[in-house]
Each structure stands twice: as structure tokens, then as C-alpha cells.
Enzyme design. Structure first.
Site, PDB file in Angstrom:
ATOM      1  N   PRO A 296       0.823  -1.212   0.000  1.00 42.16           N
ATOM      2  CA  PRO A 296       0.000   0.000   0.000  1.00 42.16           C
ATOM      3  C   PRO A 296       0.854   1.257   0.000  1.00 42.16           C
ATOM      4  CG  PRO A 296       0.167  -0.864   2.223  1.00 42.16           C
ATOM      5  CD  PRO A 296       0.908  -1.827   1.335  1.00 42.16           C
ATOM      6  N   GLY A 297       0.329   2.312  -0.618  1.00 43.55           N
ATOM      7  CA  GLY A 297       1.016   3.598  -0.620  1.00 43.55           C
ATOM      8  C   GLY A 297       0.051   4.716  -0.285  1.00 43.55           C
ATOM      9  N   ARG A 298      -0.794   5.069  -1.256  1.00 38.79           N
ATOM     10  CA  ARG A 298      -1.752   6.166  -1.084  1.00 38.79           C
ATOM     11  C   ARG A 298      -2.597   5.995   0.176  1.00 38.79           C
ATOM     12  NH1 ARG A 298      -4.434   8.843  -5.480  1.00 38.79           N
ATOM     13  NH2 ARG A 298      -3.723   7.097  -6.764  1.00 38.79           N
ATOM     14  N   ARG A 333      -1.384  16.409  -9.671  1.00 35.14           N
ATOM     15  CA  ARG A 333      -2.472  15.460  -9.907  1.00 35.14           C
ATOM     16  C   ARG A 333      -3.692  16.075 -10.597  1.00 35.14           C
ATOM     17  NH1 ARG A 333      -5.096  13.195  -6.353  1.00 35.14           N
ATOM     18  NH2 ARG A 333      -5.321  11.183  -7.402  1.00 35.14           N
ATOM     19  N   TYR A 337      -4.578  14.196 -13.958  1.00 28.06           N
ATOM     20  CA  TYR A 337      -5.681  13.251 -13.900  1.00 28.06           C
ATOM     21  C   TYR A 337      -7.047  13.910 -13.704  1.00 28.06           C
ATOM     22  CZ  TYR A 337      -1.681  10.366 -12.357  1.00 28.06           C
ATOM     23  OH  TYR A 337      -0.459   9.745 -12.233  1.00 28.06           O
ATOM     24  N   CYS A 365       2.173  29.464 -16.230  1.00 24.33           N
ATOM     25  CA  CYS A 365       1.679  29.816 -17.567  1.00 24.33           C
ATOM     26  C   CYS A 365       1.223  28.570 -18.324  1.00 24.33           C
ATOM     27  CB  CYS A 365       2.744  30.575 -18.348  1.00 24.33           C
ATOM     28  SG  CYS A 365       3.052  32.215 -17.675  1.00 24.33           S
ATOM     29  N   GLU A 366       0.235  27.893 -17.777  1.00 25.79           N
ATOM     30  CA  GLU A 366      -0.402  26.734 -18.393  1.00 25.79           C
ATOM     31  C   GLU A 366      -1.877  26.762 -18.008  1.00 25.79           C
ATOM     32  OE1 GLU A 366       0.895  24.443 -20.334  1.00 25.79           O
ATOM     33  OE2 GLU A 366       3.065  24.676 -20.040  1.00 25.79           O
ATOM     34  N   TYR A 394       1.587  11.096  -3.866  1.00 21.68           N
ATOM     35  CA  TYR A 394       1.759  11.565  -5.241  1.00 21.68           C
ATOM     36  C   TYR A 394       1.652  13.091  -5.325  1.00 21.68           C
ATOM     37  CZ  TYR A 394       1.112   6.624  -5.801  1.00 21.68           C
ATOM     38  OH  TYR A 394       1.240   5.270  -5.667  1.00 21.68           O
TER      39      TYR A 394
END
Length: 438
Positions: A296-298, A333, A337, A365-366, A394
Site C-alpha cells: 500500500p502507498g496512497r 495530480r 488526472y 503559464c499553463e 503523489y
């Protein structure tokens, strides 16, 4: 359902706060993480800054461990370093008894630097280089999850030359749809990860006859941010069937590495229950007689972290924009996503004010530098601060210095105190290692 595709009414600020017991609101100090005022941290170290709660991480590890213990299922937990690779975080999970799951030699060296023994490290990933494998094998890595026949041959040659025997698990691609965003799904046939089930028996037999390698079992990982036990059940049933088939063919299979991917609640939903997950694992693997491992991570670190940002200005241009000093180079993120993160003001008075729709954006600037669209938020004047929630996974690991923006500071809250664990990057450090040819 992935964390970026929510339907239904947007949760109120009060709902977001109530769903997170690690967060509290103090009438004078404002929003607190584990009892520590976030404004005090912002005063000390500025914004943007990452803040992680140690007690929250320990509690989530304990909840997962205890869920398996309640089912009578021994489980070896290896923390997925890719979620948050800070040495302080790795050290915390080492103290809880976790091993590490790594996907690069850099992560491997980080894990061992944090005191995790090499024998307690699982090395995963689809593209391990010969140099990386040599370093890991030379250090005594505990297990390598292999993803191709070509990788098995590489490991055999390197291990034979080093005079060691590598324990390997074959990562099986079960062709199961985990129901998450396409960019975080890893268990479908068209994904780059793993070995097709039809190819496993021949490759396992081939590995058993090669020098320098010892096949120990089957591994799988079907994706990230999974909110239902059903994809796990389908995948693990295929894994269990493969283990039985291999044994019937005369192979030794001692390990079933079930991966990770447990989802969390990004709005006010509870996320995947560790008890439901543990019960599913027990149902599928009972009587299989294998050493169970997971990564597990998140689930462990996501809810433990927030990203603090300050409002630079409120811009009216046909609609309301709140422009923060935090940006997509800090938390990528939402841009990558369309991920949804809760946003809470740090000022207690803001919760008594009327809310209005606002696009919450950064200064890069995006057009993709946007954290929220039409989010209901109160007036927050320039200098006012917000916390972007559930940013412990993340977040910092995916950050960059795009637009020559220094990387943010990081702070750990533990036992009612806070500690700087990464200083804010100095602007001069952005080009300190660059060379202009003579």
C-alpha cells in the site's frame, strides 16, 4: 470510480472537515492538523508548504495491519515508496514494522538510507536496467517482481556473475479492470505491466531451471485508487488459480504478492474499508498456503498530508478566480488526472461567510494549472491561506521546478509539535549545477 469523476452534490466545507478526524477547527488558531495550527506552520516556513501528520500515518498503518489480524491472515506490508519517498516518512513506517516496495534504484537507496533492510525490500517495475539490478542484487534485495522473460534472463546472468541467488516473483497481468482512471490502471491486457497469464507457466518453469534465480511466487498489482473489493476478488481468484496450476505442474510456489492500490476518500466518502479488503483477501486465499505480501502507498499517506497555499489575488474576469502561490509544479495530480482535492480555508471566520463559485488556480503559464473549477468558497483576501487536502500521496514526489519555481518546504507534525523536514529550495539552487560551455 476514480477520484476525479465524482457525481452528486459538492460537499460543504463543514462536510470535508467532519470527514477527516485528523483536521480540527479552532476558533482562534483556525484549521489544525493533529492539533497543530497550520497558520503557525505557514508563519514559520511560508507557503507553499507540504505538511504531514505522523499520527495519521501510524493510525492508518495500524488500521490496515489490525484488519488482517482480525481475519487471522498474516500479512507482510511493504510501503510503496513511490507515494511519498521522504526519509522521515520511510523511517516512520520502518518503525511500524513495514518493509518497502520500490520501482527504481533511487527508491531502493532511499529506503535503505531510512534504515529499511535490503532483505525487506521488494523491487518492482517494468524497466529495471542491468546496472540497477546489479546494485540491488549486490546489496541483498529481498525479492524482485519480474515483468518479462527478458528480465528473468537478465537477472540470471547478473546474479550468476555476482555469485548470489535472486528470489523472484512473476508479476501476472490478470486482465482485470480496476475501475480507475486510465492513467492509473495497471492490470489490463493492453497495459505495459506484468506477464500475460498464458505465458506464466512456461516462464516459471524456465526460471526454475536457470542459475542465479529462484522463483518463489506470483505477484500482481492492478491499479491505484481502487474503491471496490470486486476487482481485487476477480484478480486474486485468477492469481490463486495460477498458483494451484503451477503446483500441479510440479513447481514450488511460496509467495503471493497481492500489490496495493487501496483507494481513499477525496470528498466526504469513506474510501475502501481495510476490513472489507482483508475479508476479501481471506476469502480468496484461505487454504492456499502462501506467504502473503502487499504494497500500500496512497492509503497510508494520502490523507496524512496537506499542501498549504496563500491567495495572491482574487481576479474577476467573467468569473471568479482565486490565484494561489501553490501551483501544478507543486501538486500535479489535478493537471494530470483531473484529480479532485478538497480545499479548506485556514481562517475560522471564513466558515461563517457566504460561499461563491471560484476557479482555484496557480500562477504557472499553463491552462492546466488549476486545482478546482466552480468550487464553492468564501471570500479569501490576498494573503489568506488555504489547505489542499489529501495531498500526502503523489504530491511532493511528482513536483518539479517548472517555471523556475523552487520546490516547496515540507513539515512533519508529530506529538503536538512540528518539524521542518525539507527546507524550501533556494532560487539559486535551481541553476547551481548547470554549466555554460566555454
Amino acid at each position: 470510480m476514480a477520484d476525479m469523476n465524482f457525481t452528486g452534490p459538492e460537499p460543504r466545507l463543514e462536510d470535508l472537515l467532519a470527514a477527516r478526524k485528523q483536521l480540527t477547527m479552532h476558533a482562534q488558531d483556525g484549521l489544525c492538523l493533529e492539533g497543530v495550527p497550520l497558520n503557525a506552520i505557514a508563519d514559520a516556513f511560508g507557503t507553499p508548504s507540504w505538511v504531514y501528520g505522523a499520527a495519521t500515518m501510524r493510525a492508518r498503518f495500524a488500521a490496515l495491519r489490525d484488519a488482517f489480524a482480525a481475519e487471522g491472515v498474516p500479512m507482510h506490508i511493504h510501503y510503496a515508496v513511490k507515494a511519498n519517498d521522504h526519509l522521515a516518512v520511510l523511517s516512520l513506517f520502518r518503525e511500524q514494522g513495514a518493509g518497502a516496495d520500490v520501482v527504481s534504484i533511487g527508491e531502493f537507496m532511499r529506503a535503505t538510507k531510512a534504515g529499511i533492510a535490503a532483505r525487506n525490500v521488494v523491487y518492482s517495475g517494468v524497466g529495471k536496467s542491468a546496472a540497477e539490478l546489479e546494485t540491488a542484487l549486490g546489496a541483498g534485495v529481498g525479492q524482485i517482481n519480474v515483468e518479462s522473460g527478458e528480465e528473468i534472463e537478465m537477472i540470471s546472468a547478473i546474479a550468476s556473475r555476482l555469485g548470489v541467488v535472486a528470489s523472484i516473483a512473476l508479476r501476472m497481468n490478470p486482465d482485470v479492470d480496476a475501475g480507475t482512471h486510465a492513467k492509473i490502471t495497471t492490470g489490463l491486457a493492453e497495459n505495459k505491466f506484468g506477464i500475460a497469464a498464458a505465458d506464466i507457466p512456461a516462464l516459471y518453469a524456465r526460471a526454475a531451471g536457470l542459475p542465479g534465480v529462484r522463483p518463489v511466487g506470483i505477484a500482481m498489482h492492478i491499479g491505484s485508487q481502487i474503491l471496490s473489493t470486486e476487482p481485487y476478488r476477480l484478480a486474486y481468484e485468477k492469481g490463486a488459480a495460477m498458483i494451484r496450476a503451477l503446483r500441479e505442474a510440479g513447481q514450488s510456489v511460496d509467495v503471493f504478492d497481492i500489490g496495493g492500490g487501496l483507494g481513499i476518500g477525496y470528498q466526504d466518502e469513506p474510501g475502501l474499508s481495510p476490513h472489507a479488503f482483508a475479508a476479501t483477501v481471506k476469502q480468496v486465499t484461505q487454504g492456499l498456503g502462501v506467504r502473503l505480501m502487499m504494497e500500500p502507498g496512497r492509503y497510508l499517506v494520502g490523507p496524512a498530508g496537506v499542501l498549504l497555499g496563500s491567495v495572491i489575488l482574487e481576479k474577476q474576469a467573467g468569473k471568479r478566480f482565486l490565484v494561489l502561490d501553490a501551483a501544478m509544479n507543486d501538486l500535479a495530480r489535478p493537471a494530470m488526472y483531473d484529480a479532485w482535492h478538497g480545499i479548506l480555508p485556514l481562517d475560522a471566520a471564513a466558515y461563517r461567510s457566504a460561499t461563491m463559485p471560484a476557479d482555484v488556480v496557480g500562477p504557472i503559464c499553463e491552462s492546466a494549472d488549476q486545482f478546482a473549477t466552480d468550487r464553492l468558497l468564501p471570500e479569501i483576501k490576498p494573503g489568506g491561506r488555504v489547505a489542499l487536502l489529501d495531498a500526502g500521496a503523489y504530491g511532493a514526489v511528482m513536483s518539479s521546478a517548472y517555471n523556475s519555481r523552487p520546490r516547496a518546504a515540507a513539515v512533519l507534525v508529530d506529538g503536538g509539535r512540528f518539524h521542518l523536514i525539507t527546507p524550501r529550495q533556494e532560487i539559486e539552487a535551481l541553476w547551481a549545477e548547470e554549466i555554460i560551455p566555454g
